[in-house]
Design a protein around this motif. Structure first.
Motif, PDB file in Angstrom:
ATOM      1  N   ASP A 111       0.819  -1.218   0.000  1.00 54.16           N
ATOM      2  CA  ASP A 111       0.000   0.000   0.000  1.00 54.16           C
ATOM      3  C   ASP A 111       0.848   1.262   0.000  1.00 54.16           C
ATOM      4  N   LYS A 112       1.781   1.309   0.938  1.00 52.52           N
ATOM      5  CA  LYS A 112       2.625   2.497   1.050  1.00 52.52           C
ATOM      6  C   LYS A 112       3.402   2.748  -0.229  1.00 52.52           C
ATOM      7  N   TRP A 113       4.016   1.690  -0.723  1.00 55.66           N
ATOM      8  CA  TRP A 113       4.826   1.877  -1.904  1.00 55.66           C
ATOM      9  C   TRP A 113       3.954   2.183  -3.120  1.00 55.66           C
ATOM     10  N   LEU A 116       3.452   5.879  -3.446  1.00 51.49           N
ATOM     11  CA  LEU A 116       4.628   6.567  -3.978  1.00 51.49           C
ATOM     12  C   LEU A 116       4.773   6.330  -5.471  1.00 51.49           C
ATOM     13  N   LEU A 119       2.374   8.412  -7.338  1.00 49.51           N
ATOM     14  CA  LEU A 119       2.847   9.795  -7.404  1.00 49.51           C
ATOM     15  C   LEU A 119       3.924   9.951  -8.474  1.00 49.51           C
ATOM     16  N   ALA A 120       4.856   9.003  -8.492  1.00 51.12           N
ATOM     17  CA  ALA A 120       5.939   9.065  -9.466  1.00 51.12           C
ATOM     18  C   ALA A 120       5.387   8.963 -10.884  1.00 51.12           C
ATOM     19  N   MET A 123       3.643  12.149 -11.850  1.00 49.81           N
ATOM     20  CA  MET A 123       4.586  13.225 -12.148  1.00 49.81           C
ATOM     21  C   MET A 123       5.157  13.067 -13.553  1.00 49.81           C
ATOM     22  N   LEU A 124       5.592  11.870 -13.860  1.00 48.19           N
ATOM     23  CA  LEU A 124       6.201  11.633 -15.176  1.00 48.19           C
ATOM     24  C   LEU A 124       5.182  11.800 -16.297  1.00 48.19           C
ATOM     25  N   GLU A 127       4.067  15.892 -16.515  1.00 51.43           N
ATOM     26  CA  GLU A 127       5.077  16.851 -16.951  1.00 51.43           C
ATOM     27  C   GLU A 127       5.463  16.607 -18.401  1.00 51.43           C
TER      28      GLU A 127
END
Lengths: 143, 143
Positions: A111-113, A116, A119-120, A123-124, A127
């Motif tokens: 879950d935690k990973w 992240l 999100l990564a 972002m990629l 942008e």
DNA sequence: ACATAATCAGATTATTTTGTCCGAATAAAT
DNA sequence: ATTTATTCGGACAAAATAATCTGATTATGT
């Protein structure tokens, strides 16, 4: 060694950002890109060839040939470069390689990973090269 | 291939989580760990040896020997395992390998990626093995 | 003491990633 | 046409990572 992107992918992103920073110059020789970025010429040349095949980069052969961005920077996302070079499996596979890791039977860090990673990915994806253009022009030209 | 952790580090984290899930069993043979996790026995054995040297894992030699967690799971953070195996350079180096990337002369993705990296670092630092224990016990035992 | 079964240590092999080399094709200038 | 300078393609080499093997050491039980 822990790492996020392969060297191929790193150099590919660097080179494409570099080309985006110097669009007005037209095509740029692999050698110039390599020496500016301090990366192996033959290697970055190979990577640019594959990005050419992917349609992200344009190449002009022969004397005064070189590489440039193939399309509007607003149409090129960082994720496209990653996808073309390294693929996107990392965004779908278990970060610690647990057997059978899935939403139903998650690994302990699933879950935690997963947060992240999302999100990564976002972002990629969000942008595009033109978002970076100002920064890139300001910063890349100092290297 | 894009990747976060090396295989060494992945297997190391898996193995330590496995040991945390079965603490009441005492030491466990490398072979049992390897076959449960479906990773190469000799390889995971090597990794456990190095984690033993780092003080994270305890090893008992000879017949009926094996490996177990060396200390209170509440004292073991995931970042400790990463640090012991892969080191922490990834949390201090430019994600796209830009020359001279620093807060003063950042690469184009410096800020955005920096945020993510900090989140990742904090997650690995805040989470100790006992935080995972319940999940791990429930999930690891199904594999 | 001996047999057994495990970690441990070092060497070795295999695979993947990274980097280099060479020659062919291409294009521009003379 | 010839020279020059580049990409392109394939093979090749080097380095790093992943995995295996072998034998020594250690501990346990008989």
């Amino acid at each position: 060694m822990t790492v996020i992107f392969s060297k191929k992918c790193e150099y590919g992103m660097q080179a494409v950002l570099y080309l985006a920073a110097y669009m007005e110059k037209g095509v740029i020789r692999a050698e110039d890109i390599a020496s500016s970025l301090k990366v192996p010429k033959e290697f970055v040349s190979k990577i640019l060839q594959s990005l050419t095949a992917s349609g992200i980069v344009y190449s002009k052969k022969g004397k005064f040939g070189g590489f440039s961005i193939a399309k509007d920077p607003a149409q090129i996302r960082l994720i496209d470069i990653v996808a073309a070079i390294d693929g996107l499996e990392m965004f779908n596979s278990c970060v610690i390689g647990f057997p059978h890791c899935s939403p139903e039977t998650p690994c302990p860090v699933h879950d935690k990973w997963g947060e992240l990673r999302t999100l990564a990915y976002n972002m990629l994806t969000e942008e595009t090269l033109d978002n970076f253009k100002d920064k890139t022009i300001n910063k890349i030209r100092t290297i």
